[in-house]
Design a protein around this motif. Structure first.
Motif, PDB file in Angstrom:
ATOM      1  N   THR A 204       0.941  -1.268   0.069  1.00 60.58           N
ATOM      2  CA  THR A 204       0.029   0.088   0.048  1.00 60.58           C
ATOM      3  C   THR A 204       0.876   1.386   0.044  1.00 60.58           C
ATOM      4  O   THR A 204       2.182   1.087   0.341  1.00 60.58           O
ATOM      5  N   PRO A 205       0.150   2.465  -0.628  1.00 65.85           N
ATOM      6  CA  PRO A 205       1.279   3.863  -0.301  1.00 65.85           C
ATOM      7  C   PRO A 205       1.623   4.183   0.989  1.00 65.85           C
ATOM      8  O   PRO A 205       2.959   4.422   1.079  1.00 65.85           O
ATOM      9  N   LYS A 206       1.002   3.714   2.005  1.00 64.43           N
ATOM     10  CA  LYS A 206       1.452   3.857   3.422  1.00 64.43           C
ATOM     11  C   LYS A 206       2.644   2.948   3.835  1.00 64.43           C
ATOM     12  O   LYS A 206       3.605   3.466   4.300  1.00 64.43           O
ATOM     13  N   GLN A 207       2.433   1.638   3.177  1.00 65.32           N
ATOM     14  CA  GLN A 207       3.622   0.926   3.387  1.00 65.32           C
ATOM     15  C   GLN A 207       4.943   1.476   2.909  1.00 65.32           C
ATOM     16  O   GLN A 207       5.953   1.214   3.205  1.00 65.32           O
ATOM     17  N   ILE A 208       4.652   1.517   1.523  1.00 66.51           N
ATOM     18  CA  ILE A 208       5.781   2.223   0.771  1.00 66.51           C
ATOM     19  C   ILE A 208       6.661   3.292   1.497  1.00 66.51           C
ATOM     20  O   ILE A 208       7.911   3.486   1.453  1.00 66.51           O
ATOM     21  N   ALA A 209       5.588   4.304   1.671  1.00 71.05           N
ATOM     22  CA  ALA A 209       6.164   5.477   2.560  1.00 71.05           C
ATOM     23  C   ALA A 209       6.971   4.848   3.736  1.00 71.05           C
ATOM     24  O   ALA A 209       7.900   5.693   4.091  1.00 71.05           O
ATOM     25  N   ARG A 210       6.291   4.270   4.543  1.00 65.37           N
ATOM     26  CA  ARG A 210       7.101   3.616   5.783  1.00 65.37           C
ATOM     27  C   ARG A 210       8.503   3.014   5.433  1.00 65.37           C
ATOM     28  O   ARG A 210       9.480   3.514   6.106  1.00 65.37           O
ATOM     29  N   VAL A 211       8.446   2.333   4.722  1.00 63.85           N
ATOM     30  CA  VAL A 211       9.513   1.652   4.234  1.00 63.85           C
ATOM     31  C   VAL A 211      10.752   2.598   3.441  1.00 63.85           C
ATOM     32  O   VAL A 211      11.941   2.343   3.882  1.00 63.85           O
ATOM     33  N   THR A 212       9.912   3.597   2.588  1.00 59.65           N
ATOM     34  CA  THR A 212      11.208   4.775   2.075  1.00 59.65           C
ATOM     35  C   THR A 212      11.626   5.499   3.285  1.00 59.65           C
ATOM     36  O   THR A 212      13.088   5.681   3.141  1.00 59.65           O
ATOM     37  N   ILE A 213      10.957   5.900   4.213  1.00 59.13           N
ATOM     38  CA  ILE A 213      11.235   6.708   5.301  1.00 59.13           C
ATOM     39  C   ILE A 213      12.552   6.014   6.112  1.00 59.13           C
ATOM     40  O   ILE A 213      13.691   6.451   6.390  1.00 59.13           O
ATOM     41  N   ASP A 214      12.164   4.494   6.374  1.00 56.50           N
ATOM     42  CA  ASP A 214      13.139   3.642   6.965  1.00 56.50           C
ATOM     43  C   ASP A 214      14.477   3.518   6.119  1.00 56.50           C
ATOM     44  O   ASP A 214      15.303   3.147   6.764  1.00 56.50           O
ATOM     45  N   SER A 215      14.197   3.532   4.896  1.00 53.74           N
ATOM     46  CA  SER A 215      15.421   3.428   4.051  1.00 53.74           C
ATOM     47  C   SER A 215      16.241   4.388   3.600  1.00 53.74           C
ATOM     48  O   SER A 215      17.077   4.381   2.985  1.00 53.74           O
ATOM     49  N   ILE A 216      15.862   5.785   4.001  1.00 57.81           N
ATOM     50  CA  ILE A 216      16.426   7.064   3.464  1.00 57.81           C
ATOM     51  C   ILE A 216      17.748   6.938   3.690  1.00 57.81           C
ATOM     52  O   ILE A 216      18.393   7.535   2.747  1.00 57.81           O
ATOM     53  N   TRP A 217      18.164   6.701   4.712  1.00 62.09           N
ATOM     54  CA  TRP A 217      19.660   6.866   4.949  1.00 62.09           C
ATOM     55  C   TRP A 217      20.579   6.158   4.128  1.00 62.09           C
ATOM     56  O   TRP A 217      21.660   6.321   3.615  1.00 62.09           O
ATOM     57  N   ALA A 218      20.108   4.899   3.840  1.00 57.43           N
ATOM     58  CA  ALA A 218      20.580   4.079   2.728  1.00 57.43           C
ATOM     59  C   ALA A 218      20.468   4.666   1.361  1.00 57.43           C
ATOM     60  O   ALA A 218      21.519   4.609   0.328  1.00 57.43           O
ATOM     61  N   LEU A 219      19.374   5.101   1.019  1.00 55.50           N
ATOM     62  CA  LEU A 219      19.068   5.728  -0.516  1.00 55.50           C
ATOM     63  C   LEU A 219      19.957   6.767  -0.673  1.00 55.50           C
ATOM     64  O   LEU A 219      20.157   7.108  -2.068  1.00 55.50           O
ATOM     65  N   VAL A 220      20.294   7.703   0.162  1.00 56.76           N
ATOM     66  CA  VAL A 220      21.070   8.919   0.124  1.00 56.76           C
ATOM     67  C   VAL A 220      22.313   8.579  -0.337  1.00 56.76           C
ATOM     68  O   VAL A 220      23.068   9.538  -0.994  1.00 56.76           O
ATOM     69  N   MET A 221      22.886   7.567   0.045  1.00 58.04           N
ATOM     70  CA  MET A 221      24.363   7.265  -0.332  1.00 58.04           C
ATOM     71  C   MET A 221      24.875   7.255  -1.645  1.00 58.04           C
ATOM     72  O   MET A 221      25.693   7.786  -1.944  1.00 58.04           O
ATOM     73  N   PRO A 222      23.945   6.609  -2.493  1.00 59.83           N
ATOM     74  CA  PRO A 222      24.581   6.758  -3.997  1.00 59.83           C
ATOM     75  C   PRO A 222      24.321   8.047  -4.642  1.00 59.83           C
ATOM     76  O   PRO A 222      25.251   8.806  -5.453  1.00 59.83           O
ATOM     77  N   ILE A 223      23.335   8.945  -3.846  1.00 60.57           N
ATOM     78  CA  ILE A 223      23.368  10.405  -4.392  1.00 60.57           C
ATOM     79  C   ILE A 223      24.666  11.308  -3.832  1.00 60.57           C
ATOM     80  O   ILE A 223      25.198  12.304  -4.473  1.00 60.57           O
ATOM     81  N   LEU A 224      24.947  10.878  -2.424  1.00 56.20           N
ATOM     82  CA  LEU A 224      26.150  11.484  -2.131  1.00 56.20           C
ATOM     83  C   LEU A 224      27.483  11.162  -3.083  1.00 56.20           C
ATOM     84  O   LEU A 224      28.173  12.009  -2.975  1.00 56.20           O
ATOM     85  N   VAL A 225      27.489  10.120  -3.387  1.00 53.86           N
ATOM     86  CA  VAL A 225      28.636   9.659  -3.850  1.00 53.86           C
ATOM     87  C   VAL A 225      28.747  10.584  -5.413  1.00 53.86           C
ATOM     88  O   VAL A 225      29.809  11.134  -5.634  1.00 53.86           O
ATOM     89  N   LEU A 226      27.619   9.921  -6.166  1.00 52.09           N
ATOM     90  CA  LEU A 226      27.672  10.599  -7.610  1.00 52.09           C
ATOM     91  C   LEU A 226      27.204  11.975  -7.712  1.00 52.09           C
ATOM     92  O   LEU A 226      27.855  12.829  -8.374  1.00 52.09           O
TER      93      LEU A 226
END
Length: 425
Positions: A204-226
């Protein structure tokens, strides 16, 4: 016999006999210096100058960052990919490819990618009913994205050998890396539909939002590098150091899966791998000097041009050579061995060193999944517990698609040169 050719033959023989490649490089170079009546002191001088490069500091930092993120950070990336596309048939296989692409944008290593992603996804796919050989093949072939999508250890080694901007090499590898990832995703999706592999319940959109927030620190890493490299904020070396510090902070204080006592083994493992690569690079500077001084590259250029002057035919022949070498040895020693030989020919053809570097890295990366060396496919089949035969059989179509994509990158240089030219202006 030409002393440069002798050096290469000695190196190949010792590599096939199982001598560690960094030692084989040093022994072959020393033998060539003595037999060619060249000053042996060059060995020490050029070995030191070969390793004395600020750009090479990026290697240990990216190695450490990759090892630091192999825990919770890696699992968060997989969870995010599963939440967003888990409802697609064959989603676990697709998630494996996408997670490998994201992980690649941090670690820069094929072996690290198959270890981190395959270690989690291969057992999950087998549990979900996927054939073990296919599960191992997907994670093994997707792992070659590690040395292509920037940051790439291969491109750092190549950039140091050719004095090409590592930042521009990283920019040039973006479209080929993403393109190959899309090719693999398309194949896995069609294969999964044909064999009716399972799909998970749509989040559900709510589940996706929760997982995204929980994963945000990991998802930022490629952006940080490149992002920091492409925007000119940091050099590749500085971005590597920042990424390493970021991974350490997130692992210790955000996800809290890292313990201080774990750092000793992580730093030790990264240090051993880095030392091996740096010794290899140092010796490669001497071997390059011997090969160039012997006149072998000029003889190769003249010999190749005497056969044909067609640029496309020569590039095709070079790709065949690289593919064969990639089947017999790891990419880093192949790069340091072949670059001084092929660079004069590439310049004679008017091919950009950025374009050729990406083509060379992509070609040699395919060697990571082609026996007899095939480091990634051997690791993938070991994780899965399947036979090499079943894993290789499932991997062959994906390897074929990778080779076809390599040909596209070879003959469409804009895929590698457009982004560096735009961002450099």
């Amino acid at each position: 016999m030409n002393v440069g050719a002798l050096l290469i033959i000695l190196l190949l023989v010792m590599a096939l006999l199982g001598v560690p490649i960094c030692f084989a490089m040093g022994i072959a170079t020393l033998a060539a210096l003595i037999l060619g009546d060249m000053p042996v002191i060059v060995l020490a001088q050029k070995t030191f100058t070969g390793m004395d490069s600020v750009a090479l500091l990026a290697i240990p930092f990216f190695m450490i960052a990759g090892n630091l993120m192999s825990g919770s950070i890696n699992k968060k990336l997989i969870a995010f990919a599963d939440a967003t596309i888990g409802w697609v048939r064959g989603s676990l296989a697709i998630v494996s490819v996408i997670s490998s692409a994201i992980f690649a944008a941090i670690s820069g290593s094929g072996v690290a990618t198959v270890s981190a992603i395959g270690g989690n996804m291969i057992p999950a796919m087998k549990k979900d009913g996927y054939p073990g050989g296919f599960a191992a093949a997907v994670c093994s072939v997707a792992a070659i994205l590690g040395p292509i999508i920037p940051p790439s250890i291969f491109l750092i080694v190549y950039g140091n050998a050719t004095e090409t901007s590592i930042g521009q090499l990283f920019m040039g590898a973006v479209f080929p890396g993403i393109g190959l990832a899309l090719v693999l995703v398309a194949y896995v999706f069609l294969y999964s539909r044909k064999h009716n592999f399972p799909a998970h319940e749509k989040s559900t959109p709510k589940q996706i939002a929760r997982v995204t927030i929980d994963s945000i620190w990991a998802l930022v890493m490629p952006i940080l590098v490149l992002g920091t490299i492409f925007l000119g904020i940091c050099t590749a070396t500085e971005a590597a150091a920042v990424t390493c510090a970021y991974a350490l902070f997130v692992g210790l204080f955000i996800y809290k899966d890292l313990r201080p006592k774990d750092l000793v083994s992580i730093f030790a493992e990264s240090g051993v791998t880095t030392a091996t690569i740096l010794i290899l690079i140092g010796f490669s500077k001497v071997s390059s000097w011997v090969v160039v001084a012997s006149g072998l590259p000029d003889a190769l250029v003249q010999g190749m041009l005497s056969i044909t002057s067609n640029k496309f035919v020569i590039l095709f022949l070079i790709n065949i050579l690289l593919f064969i070498v990639g089947m017999l040895m790891d990419a880093n020693p192949a790069i340091v061995m072949l670059t001084p030989l092929l660079l004069p020919l590439i310049k004679e053809l008017g091919v950009s060193t950025i374009h050729f570097g990406v083509v060379m890295a992509l070609n040699l990366c395919i060697g990571l999944v082609t026996p007899p060396v095939g480091t990634c496919i051997l690791l993938g089949k070991t994780i899965s517990g399947e036979s090499l035969e079943s894993t290789l059989k499932a991997a062959l179509p994906m390897i074929g698609l990778s080779i076809a994509f390599l040909m596209v990158v070879t003959y469409v240089p804009a895929l590698t040169t457009w982004l560096p030219s735009v961002l450099s202006n």
